[in-house]
Design a protein around this motif. Structure first.
Motif, PDB file in Angstrom:
ATOM      1  N   GLU A  21       0.849  -1.196   0.000  1.00 25.58           N
ATOM      2  CA  GLU A  21       0.000   0.000   0.000  1.00 25.58           C
ATOM      3  C   GLU A  21       0.879   1.238   0.000  1.00 25.58           C
ATOM      4  O   GLU A  21       1.748   1.377   0.861  1.00 25.58           O
ATOM      5  CB  GLU A  21      -0.888  -0.024   1.254  1.00 25.58           C
ATOM      6  N   ASP A  22       0.657   2.131  -0.966  1.00 25.09           N
ATOM      7  CA  ASP A  22       1.463   3.350  -1.050  1.00 25.09           C
ATOM      8  C   ASP A  22       0.915   4.494  -0.219  1.00 25.09           C
ATOM      9  O   ASP A  22       1.671   5.365   0.202  1.00 25.09           O
ATOM     10  CB  ASP A  22       1.632   3.790  -2.512  1.00 25.09           C
ATOM     11  N   ASP A  23      -0.368   4.504   0.063  1.00 24.75           N
ATOM     12  CA  ASP A  23      -0.971   5.605   0.820  1.00 24.75           C
ATOM     13  C   ASP A  23      -0.719   5.401   2.317  1.00 24.75           C
ATOM     14  O   ASP A  23      -1.170   4.410   2.883  1.00 24.75           O
ATOM     15  CB  ASP A  23      -2.473   5.672   0.541  1.00 24.75           C
ATOM     16  N   PRO A  24      -0.009   6.336   2.969  1.00 22.44           N
ATOM     17  CA  PRO A  24       0.323   6.147   4.384  1.00 22.44           C
ATOM     18  C   PRO A  24      -0.903   6.032   5.286  1.00 22.44           C
ATOM     19  O   PRO A  24      -0.891   5.274   6.257  1.00 22.44           O
ATOM     20  CB  PRO A  24       1.155   7.371   4.752  1.00 22.44           C
ATOM     21  N   ARG A  27      -2.439   2.600   4.722  1.00 20.66           N
ATOM     22  CA  ARG A  27      -1.506   1.623   5.276  1.00 20.66           C
ATOM     23  C   ARG A  27      -1.665   1.534   6.793  1.00 20.66           C
ATOM     24  O   ARG A  27      -1.784   0.449   7.351  1.00 20.66           O
ATOM     25  CB  ARG A  27      -0.083   2.027   4.886  1.00 20.66           C
ATOM     26  N   GLU A  28      -1.684   2.676   7.452  1.00 17.24           N
ATOM     27  CA  GLU A  28      -1.814   2.698   8.905  1.00 17.24           C
ATOM     28  C   GLU A  28      -3.171   2.154   9.348  1.00 17.24           C
ATOM     29  O   GLU A  28      -3.261   1.394  10.316  1.00 17.24           O
ATOM     30  CB  GLU A  28      -1.606   4.123   9.439  1.00 17.24           C
ATOM     31  N   VAL A  45       5.227  -4.796   5.337  1.00 15.45           N
ATOM     32  CA  VAL A  45       4.668  -3.716   4.536  1.00 15.45           C
ATOM     33  C   VAL A  45       5.618  -3.354   3.401  1.00 15.45           C
ATOM     34  O   VAL A  45       6.820  -3.206   3.606  1.00 15.45           O
ATOM     35  CB  VAL A  45       4.396  -2.466   5.408  1.00 15.45           C
ATOM     36  N   ARG A  47       5.728  -0.414   0.268  1.00 15.07           N
ATOM     37  CA  ARG A  47       5.087   0.852  -0.100  1.00 15.07           C
ATOM     38  C   ARG A  47       4.801   0.977  -1.582  1.00 15.07           C
ATOM     39  O   ARG A  47       4.184   1.939  -2.012  1.00 15.07           O
ATOM     40  CB  ARG A  47       5.945   2.017   0.385  1.00 15.07           C
ATOM     41  N   ASP A  48       5.273   0.004  -2.367  1.00 11.91           N
ATOM     42  CA  ASP A  48       4.969  -0.005  -3.797  1.00 11.91           C
ATOM     43  C   ASP A  48       5.271  -1.400  -4.340  1.00 11.91           C
ATOM     44  O   ASP A  48       5.740  -2.276  -3.612  1.00 11.91           O
ATOM     45  CB  ASP A  48       5.741   1.080  -4.550  1.00 11.91           C
ATOM     46  N   GLU A  51       9.010  -2.729  -4.068  1.00  8.93           N
ATOM     47  CA  GLU A  51       9.317  -3.235  -2.718  1.00  8.93           C
ATOM     48  C   GLU A  51       8.651  -4.590  -2.482  1.00  8.93           C
ATOM     49  O   GLU A  51       9.251  -5.477  -1.863  1.00  8.93           O
ATOM     50  CB  GLU A  51       8.867  -2.248  -1.644  1.00  8.93           C
ATOM     51  N   ASP A  77      -2.612  -3.206  -3.187  1.00  6.90           N
ATOM     52  CA  ASP A  77      -3.211  -2.017  -3.783  1.00  6.90           C
ATOM     53  C   ASP A  77      -2.945  -2.068  -5.285  1.00  6.90           C
ATOM     54  O   ASP A  77      -1.994  -2.702  -5.742  1.00  6.90           O
ATOM     55  CB  ASP A  77      -2.600  -0.762  -3.162  1.00  6.90           C
ATOM     56  N   MET A  80      -0.246   2.330  -7.770  1.00  2.66           N
ATOM     57  CA  MET A  80       0.929   2.678  -6.966  1.00  2.66           C
ATOM     58  C   MET A  80       2.023   3.222  -7.875  1.00  2.66           C
ATOM     59  O   MET A  80       2.056   2.916  -9.062  1.00  2.66           O
ATOM     60  CB  MET A  80       1.468   1.437  -6.243  1.00  2.66           C
TER      61      MET A  80
END
Length: 168
Positions: A21-24, A27-28, A45, A47-48, A51, A77, A80
């Protein structure tokens, strides 16, 4: 029967979740939902998509990761930077070592073309992220419960009913 409030462990007795998930904020919220869902296993996790593939293939900062230590589910997601979710899905389902790992597309796209593409490439589920925070939270918890607790992975096939039941 599980006691109310008790932690839940995967049916297979092991595993982890890969959240891509790229959206913080999303993600949180997803991490919080999984923790509050009482699912006791690690969540890695990415982020894209780059990764995510580095983690799955043990490249970069994940170099040396045991290649047989695969996630019990990938929450992926779609939209991204660097490498989108459809490209990651394509790569995962093309690889014999990864293709049986369940991939749940967790995306904001409700476009029919995206849905069709993902299923055609082998996605196991396609969930449109609810806009409402509470609904998003509940959706992630339910996804976690199903794919981590209730789903029996294909890699358990052939182990015998006695062995699978003993894992519970």
């Amino acid at each position: 029967m599980t006691e109310p409030g008790a932690a839940l462990t995967p049916a297979s007795g092991q595993g982890w979740v890969l959240l891509v998930e790229d959206d913080p904020d999303d993600r949180e919220l997803a991490m919080h939902a999984l923790r509050r869902g009482r699912i006791e296993l690690r969540v890695e996790v990415a982020r894209d998509g780059v990764e995510a593939l580095d983690l799955l293939y043990g490249r970069g900062e994940w170099q040396g990761r045991e290649p047989t230590d695969l996630p019990c589910v990938v929450l992926l997601d779609q939209k991204m930077p660097r490498l989108d979710g459809i490209d990651v899905l394509r790569e995962v389902k093309r690889d014999p070592a990864l293709r049986e790992v369940p991939v749940v597309m967790l995306t904001s796209s409700a476009e029919e073309a995206d849905l069709s593409s993902c299923y055609r490439l082998g996605a196991n589920s396609y969930v449109v992220k609810p806009v409402d925070i509470d609904q998003f939270f509940q959706a992630v918890q339910q996804i976690g419960l199903y794919w981590v607790i209730f789903n029996r992975p294909h890699r358990e096939a052939g182990r015998g009913a006695e062995t699978a039941l003993a894992d519970r």
